[in-house]
Design an enzyme around this catalytic site. Structure first.
Site, PDB file in Angstrom:
ATOM      1  N   TYR A 153       0.843  -1.202   0.000  1.00  0.00           N
ATOM      2  CA  TYR A 153       0.000   0.000   0.000  1.00  0.00           C
ATOM      3  C   TYR A 153       0.880   1.254   0.000  1.00  0.00           C
ATOM      4  CZ  TYR A 153      -3.730   3.198   1.580  1.00  0.00           C
ATOM      5  OH  TYR A 153      -4.629   4.234   1.699  1.00  0.00           O
ATOM      6  N   THR A 183      -9.430   9.136   7.906  1.00  0.00           N
ATOM      7  CA  THR A 183     -10.748   9.732   7.743  1.00  0.00           C
ATOM      8  C   THR A 183     -11.799   8.728   8.213  1.00  0.00           C
ATOM      9  OG1 THR A 183      -9.904  11.004   5.885  1.00  0.00           O
ATOM     10  CG2 THR A 183     -12.288  10.774   6.005  1.00  0.00           C
TER      11      THR A 183
HETATM   12  P1  NAD Z   1     -12.719   1.973   0.498  1.00  0.00           P
HETATM   13  O1  NAD Z   1     -12.079   0.629   0.569  1.00  0.00           O
HETATM   14  O2  NAD Z   1     -14.028   2.167   1.186  1.00  0.00           O
HETATM   15  O3  NAD Z   1     -12.917   2.439  -1.007  1.00  0.00           O
HETATM   16  C1  NAD Z   1     -12.098   2.010  -2.063  1.00  0.00           C
HETATM   17  C2  NAD Z   1     -12.983   1.736  -3.259  1.00  0.00           C
HETATM   18  O4  NAD Z   1     -12.146   1.332  -4.351  1.00  0.00           O
HETATM   19  C3  NAD Z   1     -13.964   0.577  -3.011  1.00  0.00           C
HETATM   20  O5  NAD Z   1     -15.235   0.943  -3.443  1.00  0.00           O
HETATM   21  C4  NAD Z   1     -13.392  -0.557  -3.829  1.00  0.00           C
HETATM   22  O6  NAD Z   1     -14.348  -1.507  -4.246  1.00  0.00           O
HETATM   23  C5  NAD Z   1     -12.742   0.202  -4.967  1.00  0.00           C
HETATM   24  N1  NAD Z   1     -11.703  -0.564  -5.653  1.00  0.00           N
HETATM   25  C6  NAD Z   1     -10.690  -1.269  -5.082  1.00  0.00           C
HETATM   26  N2  NAD Z   1      -9.957  -1.850  -6.032  1.00  0.00           N
HETATM   27  C7  NAD Z   1     -10.480  -1.488  -7.224  1.00  0.00           C
HETATM   28  C8  NAD Z   1     -10.176  -1.766  -8.584  1.00  0.00           C
HETATM   29  N3  NAD Z   1      -9.151  -2.560  -8.907  1.00  0.00           N
HETATM   30  N4  NAD Z   1     -10.935  -1.231  -9.561  1.00  0.00           N
HETATM   31  C9  NAD Z   1     -11.994  -0.436  -9.248  1.00  0.00           C
HETATM   32  N5  NAD Z   1     -12.355  -0.148  -7.982  1.00  0.00           N
HETATM   33  C10 NAD Z   1     -11.603  -0.672  -6.984  1.00  0.00           C
HETATM   34  O7  NAD Z   1     -11.643   3.010   1.039  1.00  0.00           O
HETATM   35  P2  NAD Z   1     -11.769   4.570   1.326  1.00  0.00           P
HETATM   36  O8  NAD Z   1     -11.489   4.771   2.760  1.00  0.00           O
HETATM   37  O9  NAD Z   1     -13.021   5.117   0.740  1.00  0.00           O
HETATM   38  O10 NAD Z   1     -10.515   5.123   0.517  1.00  0.00           O
HETATM   39  C11 NAD Z   1     -10.634   5.716  -0.762  1.00  0.00           C
HETATM   40  C12 NAD Z   1      -9.282   6.199  -1.223  1.00  0.00           C
HETATM   41  O11 NAD Z   1      -8.746   7.139  -0.300  1.00  0.00           O
HETATM   42  C13 NAD Z   1      -8.248   5.078  -1.365  1.00  0.00           C
HETATM   43  O12 NAD Z   1      -7.460   5.314  -2.495  1.00  0.00           O
HETATM   44  C14 NAD Z   1      -7.418   5.223  -0.109  1.00  0.00           C
HETATM   45  O13 NAD Z   1      -6.112   4.756  -0.300  1.00  0.00           O
HETATM   46  C15 NAD Z   1      -7.464   6.725   0.120  1.00  0.00           C
HETATM   47  N6  NAD Z   1      -7.243   7.042   1.543  1.00  0.00           N
HETATM   48  C16 NAD Z   1      -8.201   6.798   2.471  1.00  0.00           C
HETATM   49  C17 NAD Z   1      -7.964   7.084   3.798  1.00  0.00           C
HETATM   50  C18 NAD Z   1      -9.001   6.864   4.868  1.00  0.00           C
HETATM   51  O14 NAD Z   1      -8.723   7.119   6.053  1.00  0.00           O
HETATM   52  N7  NAD Z   1     -10.209   6.451   4.552  1.00  0.00           N
HETATM   53  C19 NAD Z   1      -6.718   7.602   4.190  1.00  0.00           C
HETATM   54  C20 NAD Z   1      -5.747   7.807   3.206  1.00  0.00           C
HETATM   55  C21 NAD Z   1      -6.030   7.545   1.878  1.00  0.00           C
END
Ligand code: NAD
Ligand code: UDP
Length: 334
Positions: A153, A183
């Site tokens: 990651y 978040t």
């Molecule tokens: P999440 O797991 O709820 O959402 C990720 C989404 O991406 C899901 O809907 C999943 O099905 C989709 N996905 C995964 N692999 C895929 C693929 N190969 N093709 C198409 N879709 C795919 O996570 P989140 O918390 O909503 O995070 C969203 C983004 O924000 C991510 O990139 C994550 O790295 C980044 N992020 C989140 C946080 C946090 O605290 N939530 C912190 C830092 C970064």
């Protein structure tokens, strides 16, 4: 001064990972702002339930697609969020996690280059690893283990940032890189494995809450509505300086590409989060201690002075209020 004039023009916007936690809130907000939204997801961690209320909107379209495969579509903006974010989910198939980050970024950057779209990468505080500088500014290069369990990651996201800046330098793609810190909020999965959802779900069931390590490690938690505002402000930053229609012979760049930290500058220990959640839920859960996972960062705190200065953004939702709304969501969906 911050201007919204270009943003008010409706745009066609692709949100990859749009059925996930952050993605679904982003899709909803963009629709409310009058845009056309294409939500792309392969439903690895995303849920139909997150977006079911948007399906009747004629400006909303759902595309089941894997971001590691190329896609050709006409759009103005791309928010690239597709990637599992919880350690248990991104460690489930680490090779796939790297593919999502690297091939996903390449495919979306290629698309942005072809259709001259602006593209924002959902990067992460994990690019700082287990930080040796505190708080973390955007200038800090990080302290990341390249061969550990979190590396798929952390390093995947670092390569994605590199690709974004290479596409900017080499192809003048209009990029934005936002480093998202922890978040939380409604629509996190109950089985997501991240700390806030785990603690709330267990507290509501009155079963033990597990603290990894001694609970003194810290994080800074940003409520989802604040994060969405920050992401949109970053994407829109510089819109008013130039419009794409001005001169197609010249590369279009909207100004500051980032990276920019987005997060809440309120640092709390994981043990204090557990205690707060027990108090807010009136739970009878007891604390249980287990071993700290490999490479678990000890401290994390964003320096958001850049976002405050440039985007005029800072989080407004305090922990008690945000946890209250999140607890209400998990209570209703239990
Ligand atoms: P999440 O797991 O709820 O959402 C990720 C989404 O991406 C899901 O809907 C999943 O099905 C989709 N996905 C995964 N692999 C895929 C693929 N190969 N093709 C198409 N879709 C795919 O996570 P989140 O918390 O909503 O995070 C969203 C983004 O924000 C991510 O990139 C994550 O790295 C980044 N992020 C989140 C946080 C946090 O605290 N939530 C912190 C830092 C970064
Ligand atoms: N954590 C915990 N118990 C849990 C889930 C997480 O003590 O049930 C700890 C975890 O070890 C880490 C912090 O809480 O120190 C935040 O974990 P999370 O997975 O939410 O986010 P990240 O480590 O990716 O910041």
């Amino acid at each position: 001064m911050y201007h919204y004039n270009t943003y008010r023009e409706p745009k066609r916007i692709l949100v990859t990972g749009g059925a996930g936690f952050i993605g679904s809130h982003l899709c909803e907000r963009l629709l409310n702002d009058g845009h056309e939204v294409l939500c792309l997801d392969n439903f690895f961690t995303g849920m139909k339930n997150n977006i079911v209320h948007l399906l009747q909107n004629p400006r909303f379209e759902l595309i089941r697609h894997d971001v590691t495969e190329p896609l050709l579509i006409e759009v103005d903006w791309i928010f690239n969020l597709a990637c599992p974010a919880s350690p248990i989910h991104y460690q489930y198939n680490p090779v796939k996690t790297i593919k999502v980050n690297v091939l996903g970024a390449l495919n979306m950057l290629g698309l942005a280059k072809r259709v001259r779209a602006r593209i924002l990468q959902a990067s992460t505080s994990e690019v700082y690893g287990d930080p040796e500088e505190h708080p973390q500014t955007e200038e800090y290069w990080g302290h990341v283990n390249p061969i550990g369990k979190r590396s798929c990651y952390d390093e995947g996201k670092r390569v994605a940032e590199t690709l974004f800046f290479d596409y900017l330098r080499q192809n003048k793609v209009d990029i934005k890189v936002a480093r998202i810190f922890n978040t939380y909020g409604p629509r996190m999965r109950p089985d997501d494995g991240r700390v806030i959802s785990n603690f709330i779900v267990n507290a509501l069931d009155n079963i033990p809450i597990t603290l990894y390590g001694d609970g003194t490690q810290t994080r800074s938690f940003c409520y989802i509505d604040d994060m969405i505002e920050g992401l949109i402000r970053m994407m829109d930053y510089g819109s008013c300086e130039q419009t794409r229609e001005q001169d197609y012979t010249k590369p279009y760049l909207s100004g500051f590409p980032g990276p920019i930290n987005l997060g809440n500058p309120d640092e709390v220990s994981i043990a204090s989060i557990a205690e707060k959640i027990i108090l807010l839920t009136g739970s009878k859960s007891e604390l249980f201690f287990d071993k700290l996972p490999e490479d678990d960062p000890r401290r994390r705190l964003p320096d958001i002075s850049k976002a405050t200065k440039l985007l005029k953004w800072e989080p407004h939702t305090g922990l008690d209020e945000g946890l209250g709304k999140t607890i209400e969501y998990f209570t209703k969906t239990k």
